[in-house]
Design a protein around this motif. Structure first.
Motif, short mmCIF file in Angstrom:
data_model
loop_
_atom_site.label_atom_id
_atom_site.label_comp_id
_atom_site.label_asym_id
_atom_site.label_seq_id
_atom_site.Cartn_x
_atom_site.Cartn_y
_atom_site.Cartn_z
N GLU B 66 0.84 -1.20 0.00
CA GLU B 66 0.00 0.00 0.00
C GLU B 66 0.88 1.26 0.00
OE1 GLU B 66 -2.42 0.43 3.45
OE2 GLU B 66 -3.74 1.89 2.51
N ARG B 67 1.90 1.25 0.87
CA ARG B 67 2.81 2.41 0.93
C ARG B 67 3.59 2.57 -0.37
NH1 ARG B 67 4.20 0.59 5.98
NH2 ARG B 67 6.23 -0.10 5.23
N LEU B 68 3.96 1.43 -0.95
CA LEU B 68 4.68 1.47 -2.23
C LEU B 68 3.81 2.12 -3.31
CD1 LEU B 68 7.17 0.71 -3.87
CD2 LEU B 68 6.26 -1.60 -4.12
N SER B 69 2.53 1.76 -3.32
CA SER B 69 1.61 2.36 -4.30
C SER B 69 1.44 3.84 -4.03
CB SER B 69 0.23 1.69 -4.22
OG SER B 69 0.34 0.30 -4.23
N LEU B 70 1.43 4.21 -2.76
CA LEU B 70 1.21 5.61 -2.39
C LEU B 70 2.44 6.49 -2.64
CD1 LEU B 70 -0.67 5.57 1.04
CD2 LEU B 70 -1.30 6.92 -0.95
N ASN B 71 3.60 6.01 -2.18
CA ASN B 71 4.79 6.87 -2.13
C ASN B 71 5.95 6.42 -3.00
OD1 ASN B 71 3.41 8.26 -0.04
ND2 ASN B 71 4.10 6.73 1.41
N GLY B 72 5.83 5.27 -3.63
CA GLY B 72 6.94 4.77 -4.43
C GLY B 72 8.05 4.20 -3.55
N TYR B 73 9.21 4.03 -4.15
CA TYR B 73 10.32 3.42 -3.41
C TYR B 73 10.99 4.43 -2.49
CZ TYR B 73 9.75 -0.89 -5.91
OH TYR B 73 9.22 -2.05 -6.37
N GLU B 74 11.41 3.92 -1.32
CA GLU B 74 11.97 4.78 -0.30
C GLU B 74 13.46 5.04 -0.54
OE1 GLU B 74 8.88 2.97 3.01
OE2 GLU B 74 10.95 2.29 2.95
N GLY B 75 14.02 5.95 0.26
CA GLY B 75 15.45 6.27 0.16
C GLY B 75 16.27 5.39 1.09
N ARG B 76 17.22 6.00 1.76
CA ARG B 76 18.12 5.26 2.64
C ARG B 76 17.35 4.38 3.63
NH1 ARG B 76 23.49 6.08 4.66
NH2 ARG B 76 23.69 5.37 6.81
N TYR B 94 2.70 -5.13 -9.16
CA TYR B 94 1.41 -5.11 -8.47
C TYR B 94 1.06 -3.69 -8.01
CZ TYR B 94 -2.16 -5.96 -4.97
OH TYR B 94 -3.31 -5.90 -4.24
N SER B 95 2.05 -3.05 -7.38
CA SER B 95 1.78 -1.71 -6.84
C SER B 95 1.56 -0.69 -7.97
CB SER B 95 2.94 -1.27 -5.95
OG SER B 95 2.95 -2.06 -4.79
N ILE B 96 2.17 -0.91 -9.11
CA ILE B 96 1.93 -0.02 -10.25
C ILE B 96 0.45 -0.09 -10.66
CG2 ILE B 96 2.41 0.32 -12.72
CD1 ILE B 96 5.34 -0.47 -12.10
N PHE B 97 -0.08 -1.32 -10.71
CA PHE B 97 -1.50 -1.49 -11.06
C PHE B 97 -2.40 -0.79 -10.03
CE2 PHE B 97 -0.29 -5.31 -13.70
CZ PHE B 97 -0.74 -4.79 -14.89
N VAL B 98 -2.08 -0.98 -8.75
CA VAL B 98 -2.90 -0.37 -7.69
C VAL B 98 -2.83 1.15 -7.79
CG1 VAL B 98 -3.20 -0.15 -5.19
CG2 VAL B 98 -2.64 -2.38 -6.17
N TRP B 99 -1.63 1.65 -8.03
CA TRP B 99 -1.46 3.11 -8.20
C TRP B 99 -2.28 3.60 -9.40
CZ3 TRP B 99 0.75 5.51 -12.51
CH2 TRP B 99 0.99 6.88 -12.37
N ALA B 100 -2.26 2.85 -10.52
CA ALA B 100 -2.99 3.25 -11.72
C ALA B 100 -4.50 3.26 -11.46
CB ALA B 100 -2.65 2.31 -12.87
N ILE B 101 -4.98 2.27 -10.72
CA ILE B 101 -6.42 2.21 -10.39
C ILE B 101 -6.80 3.44 -9.55
CG2 ILE B 101 -8.12 0.94 -8.99
CD1 ILE B 101 -6.61 -1.62 -9.96
N ASN B 102 -5.92 3.79 -8.63
CA ASN B 102 -6.16 4.96 -7.79
C ASN B 102 -6.23 6.23 -8.64
OD1 ASN B 102 -4.25 7.29 -6.45
ND2 ASN B 102 -5.82 6.57 -5.04
N ARG B 103 -5.34 6.32 -9.60
CA ARG B 103 -5.31 7.51 -10.46
C ARG B 103 -6.55 7.60 -11.34
NH1 ARG B 103 -1.74 11.48 -9.09
NH2 ARG B 103 -1.19 10.40 -7.20
N ILE B 104 -6.98 6.44 -11.85
CA ILE B 104 -8.09 6.43 -12.80
C ILE B 104 -9.43 6.57 -12.07
CG2 ILE B 104 -9.33 5.01 -14.51
CD1 ILE B 104 -6.49 3.77 -15.12
#
Lengths: 225, 393
Positions: B66-76, B94-104
């Motif tokens: 869920e966080r990956l879909s929301l914020n992408g990959y983290e730093g350090r 998987y998270s790309i699809f969830v992110w895309a669904i959120n956007r659409i």
């Protein structure tokens, strides 16, 4: 009749493009551009902890508490650098071969008295080495679970070597062979509080006779004196 | 007007609009499963909000996706107690699809992701029908396991199992149809979903070899003429594209193309002999903890690995070598790092679920025992899952 296959130029072109891309990724795999601490912990696995990004701020002379909500002392988690888990009701607990605190404060130009409360998760006698800025300044002898109040004098030369920064490192022994995760099993050192105070300002009661716990200065500190 | 003609026309019309049972079944079971678990959740917690139920289901890695879909990959890295974890270990598709669904759609990651997972599982079940070769009872059990089984949570919240099973099933159906290029493209998506997706390259080669033998070709001829099989070459080359793109991204993001491997240290994972790991996990509760009265999580993970290996052996025995090698190494690869989460890894391998369903539905009595047992386990394990039990993870 065995099947007959005909090669396709389009397929080969696709394979060639993928191979070029794959070679590029392979180069990236072989050439990581990472910091030394990342390389040591994640790639070479030569260090047992990954350092936190901290300010190191420490008001010299103040008691430093590792127990959240404790009744006194400086509480901000600014000195826990590497090898200690977060603050808890039992203080901070070490993992791996060592735990390191980093403290930043102006050099007072004199010996410092380092005091702390600690205990370990073992009922057997264990020794924990204490190093300050790379110099061994003391050894803690734990007879078992009972708390040990460390009291160590840090020579001014050792303090000066840190150039405004003090790295206090606790080397803990290994107590078991690596498990299925490949990590060795170490003694767990727990620190509840810590204080550094210039020797001239230390209350008389703090000095006592415990100075004998400090070992003779190491060759490096002798060179500096 | 001739009655018989009218009737046959009506029958033809009915046939045209009839939705086959193998399509309807997963939909029905998915809806029943969601409603059943929601009812159990309401009964045990007295909370009626459906989003509360979805939130309760979202434990462990679900939060990471869920966080990956929301914020992408983290730093350090700075996560966990040791301050050495972050989300580089989680593959992106998987998270790309969830992110895309959120956007659409504007749905939250949790709601959109949960719907996506359920529908992806339905799609996976429908696509898997050809792999059952007409055995509806086994297909029914497979669908029941996905939607009403004791581990149905993986297929109703934000986990990659649903997407990975969909892609695996699609890949094996395409191999059955000898469409190697499409199978290779599916493999590329698999390797962008989970690292074990890479193993599909071996499945393509084995399936092609077996198909060659079925066509009357010889083993020696297959290897002698393999350089002419440019379709096969391209299909196999396509499989690592997903993981390679992820590695390249991580190189730009973190400086380490293998960060998704190296970050596993935070989870205590390191490559070792998988069979030593298996043995260690099977005996640790007896030798170290002297526990002879219960099944520890270590032992449960060990049993899951053994079940996965045993079912892979059954596939080999049945001549499904492409399934067998894919499944066996799909178990051994995570087992070589640690046994943690082994139940989840085994359940995420579609051929293992299919062969398990085929075995358990072979006799009617066993089928009728298994079905209610799964349903009861599903109901009773819901609070265990929402209580973040290590057993289920």
């Amino acid at each position: 009749m065995p099947p007959i296959y005909r090669p396709s130029l389009w397929h080969l072109l696709g394979v060639a493009l993928i191979a070029i891309f794959g070679a590029g990724v392979f180069w990236m795999v072989l050439n990581p551009r990472v910091s030394e601490d990342y390389r040591a912990y994640y790639i070479a696995r030569t260090s047992s902890c990954f350092p936190r990004l901290i300010s190191g701020y420490y008001p010299l002379g103040e008691p430093l508490s590792f127990v959240p909500g404790s009744h006194n002392g400086y509480e901000l988690d600014t000195t826990r650098w590497c090898g200690f888990k977060p603050t808890s009701s039992t203080g901070i607990r070490s993992f791996g071969d060592y735990g390191v605190l980093k403290l930043k404060f102006p050099d007072p130009g004199e010996d410092l008295l380092l005091t702390f409360t600690s205990w370990v998760n073992s009922d057997k006698p264990r020794q924990v080495e204490v190093l300050v800025n790379g110099d061994r300044v003391g050894t803690l002898n734990f007879t078992g679970y009972p708390r040990v109040n460390g009291k160590i004098i840090v020579p001014a030369t050792v303090v000066a070597a840190g150039k405004g920064e003090m790295e206090i490192r606790f080397n803990v022994p290994r107590t078991g062979p690596p498990g299925t995760n490949g990590e060795p099993v170490n003694l767990e050192l727990r620190l509840e509080s810590l204080r550094l105070v210039p020797l001239s300002e230390a209350p008389p009661g703090m000095l006592g006779t415990k100075k004998a716990e400090s070992p003779p200065p190491s060759p490096r500190s002798r060179r500096g004196s | 007007m001739d009655d018989s003609v009218v009737e046959s026309k009506a029958a033809a019309r009915r046939w045209t609009w009839r939705i086959p049972a193998y399509i309807l079944l997963p939909f029905y079971l998915m809806l029943i499963g969601v409603l059943l678990r929601y009812a159990v959740y309401v009964r045990t917690t007295n909370h009626w909000a459906f989003t509360d139920y979805l939130r309760a289901l979202c434990v462990y890695d679900c939060n990471a996706y869920e966080r990956l879909s929301l914020n992408g990959y983290e730093g350090r890295p700075s996560g966990f107690d040791k301050g050495d974890a972050n989300n580089w270990a989680f593959f992106p598709l998987y998270s790309i699809f969830v992110w895309a669904i959120n956007r659409i759609t504007g749905l939250s990651m949790l709601v959109g992701g949960s719907i996506f997972t359920c529908l992806t599982t339905v799609w996976a079940a429908i696509l898997s029908w050809p792999l059952f070769e007409g055995r509806f009872r086994a297909y029914f059990l497979f669908c029941a396991f996905l939607f009403l089984g004791p581990l149905s949570y993986y297929f109703s919240t934000l986990y990659t199992e649903s997407l990975f099973i969909l892609l695996t099933v699609a890949g094996f159906v395409l191999l059955k149809q000898r469409d190697y290029l499409a199978a290779g493209a599916t493999g590329a998506l698999m390797s962008a979903t989970r690292s074990t997706g890479l193993l599909f390259a071996a499945a393509i080669l084995i399936a092609a070899f077996q198909n060659h033998l079925r066509d009357g070709g010889g083993a020696r001829q297959f290897f002698r003429t393999i350089w002419r099989r440019t379709d096969l070459l391209l299909a196999v080359a396509m499989v690592p594209i997903g993981i390679s793109v992820f590695a390249a991204y991580l190189w730009f993001r973190s400086g380490d193309a293998l960060a998704f491997v190296h970050i596993q240290r935070a989870w205590g994972r390191v490559f070792q002999d998988p069979f030593s790991n298996l043995w260690a996990t099977l005996v640790v509760q007896f030798q170290t903890y002297h526990n002879y009265s219960s099944i520890s999580t270590d032992l449960a993970f060990g049993f899951a690995a053994i079940a996965g290996i045993a079912l892979s052996a059954v596939m080999a025995w049945k001549g499904r070598w492409d399934w067998a090698i894919f499944s066996l190494f799909g178990v051994l690869l995570p087992l070589s790092t640690n046994t943690y989460s082994m139940i989840r890894f085994v359940v995420g391998i579609a051929p293992i679920l299919i062969v398990g369903s085929l075995l358990l539905s072979r006799w009617k009595w066993l089928f009728y025992i298994t079905l209610p047992a799964m349903l009861i386990a599903d109901v009773f394990l819901l609070p265990v899952w929402t209580g973040r039990s290590y057993y289920m993870m």
